[in-house]
Design an enzyme around this catalytic site. Structure first.
Site, PDB file in Angstrom:
ATOM      1  N   THR A  84       0.849  -1.191   0.000  1.00  0.00           N
ATOM      2  CA  THR A  84       0.000   0.000   0.000  1.00  0.00           C
ATOM      3  C   THR A  84       0.888   1.245   0.000  1.00  0.00           C
ATOM      4  O   THR A  84       2.106   1.171   0.173  1.00  0.00           O
ATOM      5  CB  THR A  84      -0.948   0.016   1.226  1.00  0.00           C
ATOM      6  N   GLU A 137      12.896  -6.597   1.604  1.00  0.00           N
ATOM      7  CA  GLU A 137      13.989  -6.217   0.700  1.00  0.00           C
ATOM      8  C   GLU A 137      13.609  -5.021  -0.180  1.00  0.00           C
ATOM      9  O   GLU A 137      14.432  -4.143  -0.429  1.00  0.00           O
ATOM     10  CB  GLU A 137      14.354  -7.418  -0.188  1.00  0.00           C
ATOM     11  N   GLY A 142      15.138  -0.464  -4.296  1.00  0.00           N
ATOM     12  CA  GLY A 142      14.421  -1.192  -5.358  1.00  0.00           C
ATOM     13  C   GLY A 142      14.905  -2.614  -5.571  1.00  0.00           C
ATOM     14  O   GLY A 142      14.784  -3.466  -4.686  1.00  0.00           O
ATOM     15  N   GLY A 195       8.507   7.931 -13.808  1.00  0.00           N
ATOM     16  CA  GLY A 195       7.945   7.110 -12.722  1.00  0.00           C
ATOM     17  C   GLY A 195       8.915   6.836 -11.590  1.00  0.00           C
ATOM     18  O   GLY A 195       8.682   5.944 -10.773  1.00  0.00           O
ATOM     19  N   GLU A 198       8.550   9.963  -6.001  1.00  0.00           N
ATOM     20  CA  GLU A 198       7.420   9.694  -5.109  1.00  0.00           C
ATOM     21  C   GLU A 198       6.256  10.605  -5.511  1.00  0.00           C
ATOM     22  O   GLU A 198       6.451  11.599  -6.227  1.00  0.00           O
ATOM     23  CB  GLU A 198       7.814  10.005  -3.657  1.00  0.00           C
ATOM     24  N   ASP A 209      13.395  10.503   1.520  1.00  0.00           N
ATOM     25  CA  ASP A 209      13.278   9.123   1.024  1.00  0.00           C
ATOM     26  C   ASP A 209      14.597   8.360   1.252  1.00  0.00           C
ATOM     27  O   ASP A 209      14.580   7.215   1.737  1.00  0.00           O
ATOM     28  CB  ASP A 209      12.917   9.162  -0.477  1.00  0.00           C
ATOM     29  N   LYS A 213      15.341   5.034   3.828  1.00  0.00           N
ATOM     30  CA  LYS A 213      16.020   3.782   3.450  1.00  0.00           C
ATOM     31  C   LYS A 213      17.272   3.579   4.295  1.00  0.00           C
ATOM     32  O   LYS A 213      17.576   2.458   4.702  1.00  0.00           O
ATOM     33  CB  LYS A 213      16.374   3.819   1.964  1.00  0.00           C
ATOM     34  N   GLY A 307      11.338   2.281  -9.618  1.00  0.00           N
ATOM     35  CA  GLY A 307      10.539   1.706 -10.696  1.00  0.00           C
ATOM     36  C   GLY A 307       9.721   0.529 -10.198  1.00  0.00           C
ATOM     37  O   GLY A 307      10.190  -0.250  -9.357  1.00  0.00           O
TER      38      GLY A 307
HETATM   39  N1  HSE Z   1      11.292   7.767  -5.361  1.00  0.00           N
HETATM   40  C1  HSE Z   1      12.211   6.711  -5.081  1.00  0.00           C
HETATM   41  C2  HSE Z   1      13.521   6.988  -5.774  1.00  0.00           C
HETATM   42  C3  HSE Z   1      11.610   5.408  -5.539  1.00  0.00           C
HETATM   43  O1  HSE Z   1      13.582   7.909  -6.582  1.00  0.00           O
HETATM   44  O2  HSE Z   1      14.503   6.319  -5.504  1.00  0.00           O
HETATM   45  C4  HSE Z   1      12.074   4.213  -4.803  1.00  0.00           C
HETATM   46  O3  HSE Z   1      11.844   4.278  -3.417  1.00  0.00           O
END
Ligand code: HSE
Length: 328
Positions: A84, A137, A142, A195, A198, A209, A213, A307
């Site tokens: 989600t 993971e 990604g 794409g 976010e 972001d 991570k 992606g």
């Molecule tokens: N928006 C994120 C990025 C996507 O550009 O890395 C993956 O979390």
């Protein structure tokens, strides 16, 4: 046959669903029988079918009104795949969905950063207490196997520190500004169209972001219980074309680097000068992580960090690990 309940049918959710169908022959060879998505949950309703829900079914077939918790009770899947929308502030509603599945003894695979960012300790403790797999993971970088690399391959060699690029959008912007002389806003627009970004790209260019991570990686790989607030964070919004040109003249690229160190417990996300020939200087939307280890120097791994389809590969590998753990 293993049965999957899938929550979230957006970019990653749909890509995972498609990948599972495409990879069915290989999955059948690996697992005895290919797993099936027997339920898809979206904000607008639930689609359940023991014969397998098709990717387009949420547009065409009959919708049921069912909460995620009711769907977990009704379906009792072998794996709950939680994809989600991520909320980096609260981790909800994903965290509650994951908790509900674990409480019921149902293994969980997720690529949703918010729940692990905000509730790492409580969710992993609950999973351990229940003896139920919780794999994530896809939350970090990604398609790149960062968490699983540590958990499976580097398990005999502790990671002491890592440096890397954990946001594809900002790396894409910095690359396009440097190589094509694009303005920041135009490069961001491209990243959105491709794409990578976010829904709210502030979290990409502001370093939120990448910091999210980093926190998940630091908790999982370094065993350091860092929170989002512990990370010194600076984004790329103020990086000018002139600064990028000047750096290039001196043999450097500007990159948004995430760093965490187990010994000092220091963690930061900030634009840094990286020598152009450094392994950290990846281009475009690529991500990279360099792990420093206790006994064998450094390992650098890079690849596609953003992606839908790319992230779906990480989700699928976690699903396979869960199902193999149950069948072997
Ligand atoms: N928006 C994120 C990025 C996507 O550009 O890395 C993956 O979390």
């Amino acid at each position: 046959m293993s049965r999957i309940l899938l929550a979230g049918h957006g970019n990653v959710g749909k890509a995972f669903h498609e990948l599972l169908l495409e990879e069915a022959p290989r999955l059948a060879a690996l697992l005895g029988e290919a797993p099936k998505v027997v339920g898809v949950l979206r904000r607008s309703g639930a689609w359940l079918d023991e014969n397998g829900v098709g990717v387009g079914a949420t547009l065409l077939s009959r919708r049921q009104s069912l909460s995620v918790v009711d769907a977990l009770d009704k379906v009792r899947p072998d794996v709950f795949v939680e994809l989600t929308t991520s909320n980096l502030q609260t981790g909800e509603p994903g965290a509650s969905y994951i908790r509900a599945a674990l409480e019921r003894g149902i293994p969980v695979v997720t690529a949703n950063k918010g729940p692990l960012l905000r509730h790492y300790e409580s969710l992993t403790t609950l999973a351990k207490r229940k003896g139920v797999p919780l794999r994530f993971e896809g939350t970090v970088a990604g398609s790149i196997p960062t968490l699983n690399l540590h958990e499976f391959t580097l398990v005999g060699n502790p990671v002491t520190r890592f440096d890397g690029i954990l946001n594809g959008t900002s790396n894409y912007i910095l690359t396009r500004m440097a190589e094509e002389g694009l303005a920041f806003a135009d490069a961001l627009k491209e990243a959105q169209e491709l794409g990578y970004a976010e829904a709210d790209p502030t979290s990409d260019v502001g370093g939120h972001d990448a910091a999210a991570k980093l926190v998940i990686l630091a908790n999982h790989v370094l065993g350091v219980p860092l929170s989002f607030e512990d990370v010194q964070r600076e984004g790329i919004e103020r990086i000018s074309a002139a600064a990028i040109r000047l750096a290039a003249k001196e043999g450097y690229a500007i990159r948004l680097i995430a760093t965490a160190d187990a010994a000092t417990r220091q963690a930061s996300v900030a634009p840094r000068l990286v020598p152009v020939d450094s392994s950290l200087n990846v281009r475009g939307s690529l991500n990279v992580v360099r792990f420093a280890t206790a006994h064998a120097g450094s390992f650098t791994i890079s690849g596609k960090g953003a992606g839908g389809r790319e992230t779906a590969t990480a989700v699928l590998s976690d699903v396979i690990h869960v199902l193999r753990g149950r069948t072997t």
